[in-house]
Design an enzyme around this catalytic site. Structure first.
Site, short mmCIF file in Angstrom:
data_model
loop_
_atom_site.label_atom_id
_atom_site.label_comp_id
_atom_site.label_asym_id
_atom_site.label_seq_id
_atom_site.Cartn_x
_atom_site.Cartn_y
_atom_site.Cartn_z
N TYR A 85 -2.22 -1.00 10.47
CA TYR A 85 -2.64 -1.59 9.62
C TYR A 85 -1.16 -0.91 8.84
O TYR A 85 -0.68 -1.56 7.93
CB TYR A 85 -3.43 -0.55 8.46
CG TYR A 85 -3.72 -0.93 7.47
CD1 TYR A 85 -3.75 -2.09 6.40
CD2 TYR A 85 -3.47 -0.17 6.41
CE1 TYR A 85 -4.15 -2.54 4.83
CE2 TYR A 85 -3.40 0.21 4.82
CZ TYR A 85 -4.14 -1.45 4.53
OH TYR A 85 -4.09 -1.60 3.19
N LYS A 137 1.79 -2.44 6.48
CA LYS A 137 2.68 -2.80 5.04
C LYS A 137 3.73 -1.54 4.94
O LYS A 137 4.56 -2.49 4.06
CB LYS A 137 1.45 -1.29 4.74
CG LYS A 137 -0.23 -1.67 4.43
CD LYS A 137 0.11 -2.89 3.30
CE LYS A 137 -1.36 -3.61 3.27
NZ LYS A 137 -1.49 -4.81 2.87
N SER A 172 0.92 -1.32 -0.25
CA SER A 172 0.09 0.25 -0.07
C SER A 172 1.11 0.87 0.05
O SER A 172 2.18 1.10 0.26
CB SER A 172 -0.92 0.25 1.23
OG SER A 172 -1.86 1.48 1.40
#
Length: 300
Positions: free
Chosen positions: A185, A189, A172
């Site tokens: 998150y 990533k 991402s």
């Protein structure tokens, strides 16, 4: 004397690489064929994973589809079959290492050696750190990065034996720049991007130039991951656009894919702007989505 020679040789390589990159802007890169390749995609029951499966099916690959959602992954497999491809659906919980190892053994025994691995499965929790439960943090890392280790360890040996294969890491833009209320998150990533880069260098050091690697880093995608998402300047990207860029990158053996490409400018700003200026730039983007902040519900 050797150091001087090495520096001069480095200068030659830098100049050659820049010229080569410039030429490639005007001359299309030849795309490889994936017909007959065994492609395993995690998180194939919906979204990016499902659309990627369709693209490989159109190119006559054999699909091995993993997802925790039985209905979703079987629906994807059925659609791939209608597109003319062989497709095998497995219900796999990518947060459980033993589940991954067990499913991988079945794949190798009954279908064959996976030659293209797409680590796509992912989860997200939208909350400030103190509101994020320990189990949510653990699951985020189990699915978003640890699963990449377990799948790669299972399928890389055959790729190395044949010096042929492709490992795709779906990361991402949050693996390069951070966003409030996505701490676990973003951290996972960042780890996924590091995994891709380290694995790429390791394969090169081992002389396995036939095994390619690709890392996908899209901006916010128009899906159900984030509720009431809105941004300014950089638009939310559509899943179809992301997958089109991903397939181009895989077929051209591109190592790092940003969607949209303008994200590279954001990354440059992250590295060169003073802290206050960078903060003002981020404020200008006005990234908003629903997130739990302590005991309140807040959009930020």
């Amino acid at each position: 004397m050797n150091l001087i020679f090495d520096i001069l040789w480095l200068a030659v390589i830098v100049i050659y690489s820049c010229v080569e990159a410039l030429v490639k802007l005007f001359i299309p890169v030849k795309r490889k064929s994936v017909s007959g390749e065994i492609v395993l995609i995690t998180g194939a029951g919906h979204g990016i994973g499902r659309l990627t499966a369709y693209e490989f099916a159109k190119r006559h690959s054999t699909l091995v589809l993993w997802d925790i959602n039985k209905h979703g992954v079987e629906e994807t497999a059925e659609r791939c079959r209608k597109l003319g491809a062989r497709a095998h659906a497995f219900v796999v919980d990518c947060s459980i290492r033993e589940d991954i190892y067990s499913a991988a053994e079945k794949v190798k025994r009954h279908i064959g050696d996976v030659s293209i691995l797409v680590n796509n499965a992912g989860v997200v929790t939208t909350a400030d750190l103190l509101s994020t439960q320990d189990k949510q943090i653990e699951k985020t890392f189990e699915v978003n990065i640890l699963a990449h280790y377990w799948t790669t360890k299972m399928f890389l040996p055959a790729m190395m034996k044949n010096n042929h294969g492709h490992i795709v890491t779906v990361a991402s833009a949050a693996g390069h720049v951070t966003v409030p209320f996505l701490v676990s998150y973003c951290s996972s990533k960042f780890a996924a991007v590091g995994f891709h880069k380290s694995l790429t260098e390791e394969l090169a050091a081992l002389g396995k130039d036939g095994i390619k690697t690709t890392c996908l880093c899209p901006y916010f995608i128009n899906n159900d991951f984030l509720k009431n998402l809105s941004t300014r300047l950089v638009p939310v990207v559509e899943p179809e656009n992301v997958v089109a860029n991903l397939m181009d990158g895989i077929l051209c053996n591109q190592k790092m894919i940003f969607v949209p490409r303008s994200l590279k400018c954001h990354l440059l700003a992250e590295r060169i702007l003073p802290e206050r200026a960078l903060g003002a730039f981020i404020d200008l983007l006005k990234i908003k989505f629903d997130a739990a902040v302590q005991c309140e519900r807040k959009q930020d």
